[in-house]
Design a protein around this motif. Structure first.
Motif, PDB file in Angstrom:
ATOM      1  N   SER A 121      26.487  18.603  44.283  1.00  0.00           N
ATOM      2  CA  SER A 121      26.810  17.303  44.861  1.00  0.00           C
ATOM      3  C   SER A 121      27.736  16.387  43.977  1.00  0.00           C
ATOM      4  O   SER A 121      28.493  15.863  44.292  1.00  0.00           O
ATOM      5  CB  SER A 121      25.721  16.485  45.542  1.00  0.00           C
ATOM      6  N   GLU A 173      25.054  13.858  32.511  1.00  0.00           N
ATOM      7  CA  GLU A 173      24.113  15.017  32.696  1.00  0.00           C
ATOM      8  C   GLU A 173      23.188  15.031  31.581  1.00  0.00           C
ATOM      9  O   GLU A 173      23.581  15.376  30.302  1.00  0.00           O
ATOM     10  CB  GLU A 173      24.996  16.382  33.030  1.00  0.00           C
ATOM     11  N   GLY A 175      21.526  23.227  39.941  1.00  0.00           N
ATOM     12  CA  GLY A 175      20.837  24.378  40.543  1.00  0.00           C
ATOM     13  C   GLY A 175      22.050  25.407  41.298  1.00  0.00           C
ATOM     14  O   GLY A 175      21.219  26.236  42.234  1.00  0.00           O
ATOM     15  N   MET A 190      20.367  16.082  47.313  1.00  0.00           N
ATOM     16  CA  MET A 190      19.146  16.370  47.499  1.00  0.00           C
ATOM     17  C   MET A 190      18.500  15.139  47.167  1.00  0.00           C
ATOM     18  O   MET A 190      17.270  14.751  47.807  1.00  0.00           O
ATOM     19  CB  MET A 190      18.451  17.522  46.372  1.00  0.00           C
ATOM     20  N   ARG A 211      13.857  19.882  53.358  1.00  0.00           N
ATOM     21  CA  ARG A 211      14.529  20.471  52.457  1.00  0.00           C
ATOM     22  C   ARG A 211      15.484  21.767  53.139  1.00  0.00           C
ATOM     23  O   ARG A 211      14.763  22.118  54.451  1.00  0.00           O
ATOM     24  CB  ARG A 211      13.856  21.174  51.233  1.00  0.00           C
ATOM     25  N   GLY A 246      16.251  24.802  51.099  1.00  0.00           N
ATOM     26  CA  GLY A 246      16.279  26.024  50.416  1.00  0.00           C
ATOM     27  C   GLY A 246      17.863  26.489  49.960  1.00  0.00           C
ATOM     28  O   GLY A 246      18.712  25.340  49.878  1.00  0.00           O
TER      29      GLY A 246
HETATM   30  C1  48H Z   1      20.955  12.840  33.933  1.00  0.00           C
HETATM   31  C2  48H Z   1      19.921  14.046  35.296  1.00  0.00           C
HETATM   32  C3  48H Z   1      18.853  13.219  35.482  1.00  0.00           C
HETATM   33  C4  48H Z   1      18.803  12.024  34.839  1.00  0.00           C
HETATM   34  C5  48H Z   1      18.502  15.088  36.852  1.00  0.00           C
HETATM   35  O1  48H Z   1      19.647  19.357  41.413  1.00  0.00           O
HETATM   36  P1  48H Z   1      20.861  19.474  41.308  1.00  0.00           P
HETATM   37  O2  48H Z   1      21.527  20.680  41.620  1.00  0.00           O
HETATM   38  O3  48H Z   1      21.440  18.528  42.433  1.00  0.00           O
HETATM   39  P2  48H Z   1      22.202  18.302  43.984  1.00  0.00           P
HETATM   40  O4  48H Z   1      21.598  17.531  44.574  1.00  0.00           O
HETATM   41  O5  48H Z   1      23.660  18.326  43.590  1.00  0.00           O
HETATM   42  O6  48H Z   1      21.978  19.815  44.612  1.00  0.00           O
HETATM   43  C6  48H Z   1      20.557  20.176  44.988  1.00  0.00           C
HETATM   44  C7  48H Z   1      20.477  21.701  45.012  1.00  0.00           C
HETATM   45  O7  48H Z   1      20.942  22.173  43.674  1.00  0.00           O
HETATM   46  C8  48H Z   1      19.091  21.973  45.253  1.00  0.00           C
HETATM   47  O8  48H Z   1      18.295  21.752  44.495  1.00  0.00           O
HETATM   48  C9  48H Z   1      18.950  22.444  46.641  1.00  0.00           C
HETATM   49  C10 48H Z   1      19.942  22.631  47.473  1.00  0.00           C
HETATM   50  N1  48H Z   1      17.521  22.591  47.215  1.00  0.00           N
HETATM   51  C11 48H Z   1      17.058  22.924  48.242  1.00  0.00           C
HETATM   52  C12 48H Z   1      15.592  23.025  48.407  1.00  0.00           C
HETATM   53  O9  48H Z   1      15.264  23.117  49.442  1.00  0.00           O
HETATM   54  O10 48H Z   1      15.031  23.213  47.243  1.00  0.00           O
HETATM   55  O11 48H Z   1      21.500  18.899  40.116  1.00  0.00           O
HETATM   56  C13 48H Z   1      20.995  17.683  39.644  1.00  0.00           C
HETATM   57  C14 48H Z   1      21.536  17.523  38.255  1.00  0.00           C
HETATM   58  C15 48H Z   1      20.928  18.428  37.215  1.00  0.00           C
HETATM   59  O12 48H Z   1      21.972  19.234  36.548  1.00  0.00           O
HETATM   60  C16 48H Z   1      19.912  17.593  36.341  1.00  0.00           C
HETATM   61  O13 48H Z   1      19.961  18.121  35.001  1.00  0.00           O
HETATM   62  C17 48H Z   1      20.642  16.412  36.380  1.00  0.00           C
HETATM   63  O14 48H Z   1      21.029  16.086  37.662  1.00  0.00           O
HETATM   64  N2  48H Z   1      19.682  15.073  36.225  1.00  0.00           N
HETATM   65  N3  48H Z   1      21.015  13.908  34.574  1.00  0.00           N
HETATM   66  N4  48H Z   1      20.062  11.965  33.802  1.00  0.00           N
HETATM   67  N5  48H Z   1      17.834  11.169  34.803  1.00  0.00           N
HETATM   68  N6  48H Z   1      17.967  13.768  36.493  1.00  0.00           N
END
Ligand code: 48H
Length: 265
Positions: free
Chosen positions: A40, A59, A67, A226, A236, A238
Motif C-alpha cells: 500500500s 521504512e 509482506g 492493513m 483480514r 490473507g
Molecule cells: C517504519 C514500519 C513501522 C514503523 C511497520 O505489512 P505491510 O506489507 O503493509 P500493507 O498494509 O501495505 O500490506 C499488508 C500485507 O502485506 C498483508 O500483511 C496482508 C495482505 N495481510 C492479510 C492477512 O490476512 O494477514 O508493510 C508494512 C511496512 C513493513 O515493511 C514494515 O517494516 C513497515 O511497514 N513498518 N516502518 N516505522 N513504525 N511499522
C-alpha cells in the motif's frame, strides 16, 4: 578491463556520509511522509511523487517490500483481483497471468521489487532502517513524524535513551500494516477512536473494507492497507493484495485532493 585501483578509503566514507546527510537534511521538511514500504505504501508513494509532491517513505526494515515477497506460507506467488492487476502491469510485471477470470497471479519478488522501483523512479525517496515512533502534533492536526534508527529499538534497556529526530510534512500516511503503528501511537496520545486489530478471515468483505476504511482518521493522518483494517477492526483477507494496492491508490488521491484544497485557500 581496468578497475580504478586508486581508491582512498576515506573517500568511500565521505561519499556515503555527505550524500546521505544531505538527503536526510533535505527531507526534514516534505509534502508527504509515507510510513511503511509495503504494497500500500509503495503504490501511494509512486502516485504522490508522479504528481510532483516531495514524498519520503520511512521504512524500518532494511529491505523495503513489507509482506509482498512471502506470498502465502512463504510460497512466493502474489495474487490480485481485478482491477488491481493494472497497477502491476503499469510497473512492468512480466510474470503476471490470469489464473481464473478476474484473478491474477505473479511472482511476488518481481512484483515487490518493481512496485518499489516504480515509486523510486517517480521521485519518492526511501529511508530504510528508520522507524517511526511518534507523530508531531498541533491543535490543527498531525504535521509530521518522530523517527529513530530502527537499530535503537534493539538496544539493551540499560543504555541511555537515544532521542529521536523530527520530520515535518503536510500529510502523513500510515502504511505500517497489521500493527497500524502510527495511528496507534497517535490515538493513544491524542485520543481518537482506534480498534487496533483486524478481524478474522473473510476475504470479500475484507477487500471492500480496506478500501472503504482508507481515510483521514485525524487531520493530517491517513490510514491505508492493513493499517486501515486494524484501525477499524475490519476482517483480514490473507494473501491477496488487490485491496492493498487500491488502498494505496486511494490514500494518494485523498492526499492530493486535500493538498490541492489547502493550496487554493
Ligand atoms: C517504519 C514500519 C513501522 C514503523 C511497520 O505489512 P505491510 O506489507 O503493509 P500493507 O498494509 O501495505 O500490506 C499488508 C500485507 O502485506 C498483508 O500483511 C496482508 C495482505 N495481510 C492479510 C492477512 O490476512 O494477514 O508493510 C508494512 C511496512 C513493513 O515493511 C514494515 O517494516 C513497515 O511497514 N513498518 N516502518 N516505522 N513504525 N511499522
Amino acid at each position: 578491463m581496468h578497475i580504478n585501483s586508486k581508491i582512498d578509503e576515506a573517500d568511500i566514507s565521505k561519499a556515503i556520509i555527505e550524500e546521505y546527510m544531505k538527503e536526510l537534511y533535505d527531507y526534514t521538511e516534505c509534502d508527504v511522509i509515507v510510513v511503511g514500504a509495503g504494497p500500500s505504501g509503495s503504490v501511494a508513494a509512486k502516485i504522490l511523487a508522479e504528481n510532483g509532491l516531495k514524498t519520503a517513505i520511512f521504512e524500518r526494515n532494511i529491505k523495503p517490500g513489507g509482506g509482498m515477497y512471502v506470498g502465502g506460507m512463504l510460497m512466493n506467488k502474489l495474487v490480485v483481483e481485478s482491477p488491481a492487476e493494472k497497477i502491476l502491469k503499469d510497473v512492468g510485471v512480466k510474470t503476471l497471468k490470469e489464473y481464473k477470470k478476474g484473478l491474477y497471479v505473479c511472482d511476488a519478488v518481481e512484483a515487490g521489487i518493481k512496485l518499489m522501483a516504480g515509486a523510486i523512479d517517480a521521485g519518492a525517496k526511501v529511508f530504510n532502517a528508520i522507524e517511526t515512533v511518534d507523530v508531531i502534533y498541533r491543535k490543527t492536526g498531525i504535521c509530521g513524524i518522530v523517527a529513530n534508527w530502527h537499530a535503537v529499538s534493539a538496544l539493551p534497556k540499560f543504555i541511555t535513551c537515544v532521542d529521536p529526530l523530527c520530520f515535518k510534512s503536510k500529510m502523513v500516511i500510515d502504511a505500517t500494516g497489521h500493527a497500524a503503528e502510527v495511528a496507534r501511537v497517535a490515538s493513544e496520545k491524542i485520543g481518537f477512536k482506534f480498534i487496533g486489530m483486524e478481524g478474522s478471515m473473510w476475504v470479500e468483505e475484507a477487500e471492500k473494507a480496506t478500501i472503504r476504511h482508507t481515510k483521514e482518521i485525524y487531520p493530517g493522518l491517513i490510514v491505508c492497507g492493513m493499517a486501515a483494517n486494524s484501525t477499524y477492526g475490519a476482517p483480514r483477507m490473507g494473501p491477496i493484495f488487490g485491496a492493498m494496492f487500491l488502498s494505496g491508490q486511494k490514500a494518494a488521491h485523498l492526499t492530493l485532493q486535500k493538498l490541492k484544497k489547502q493550496k487554493k485557500r
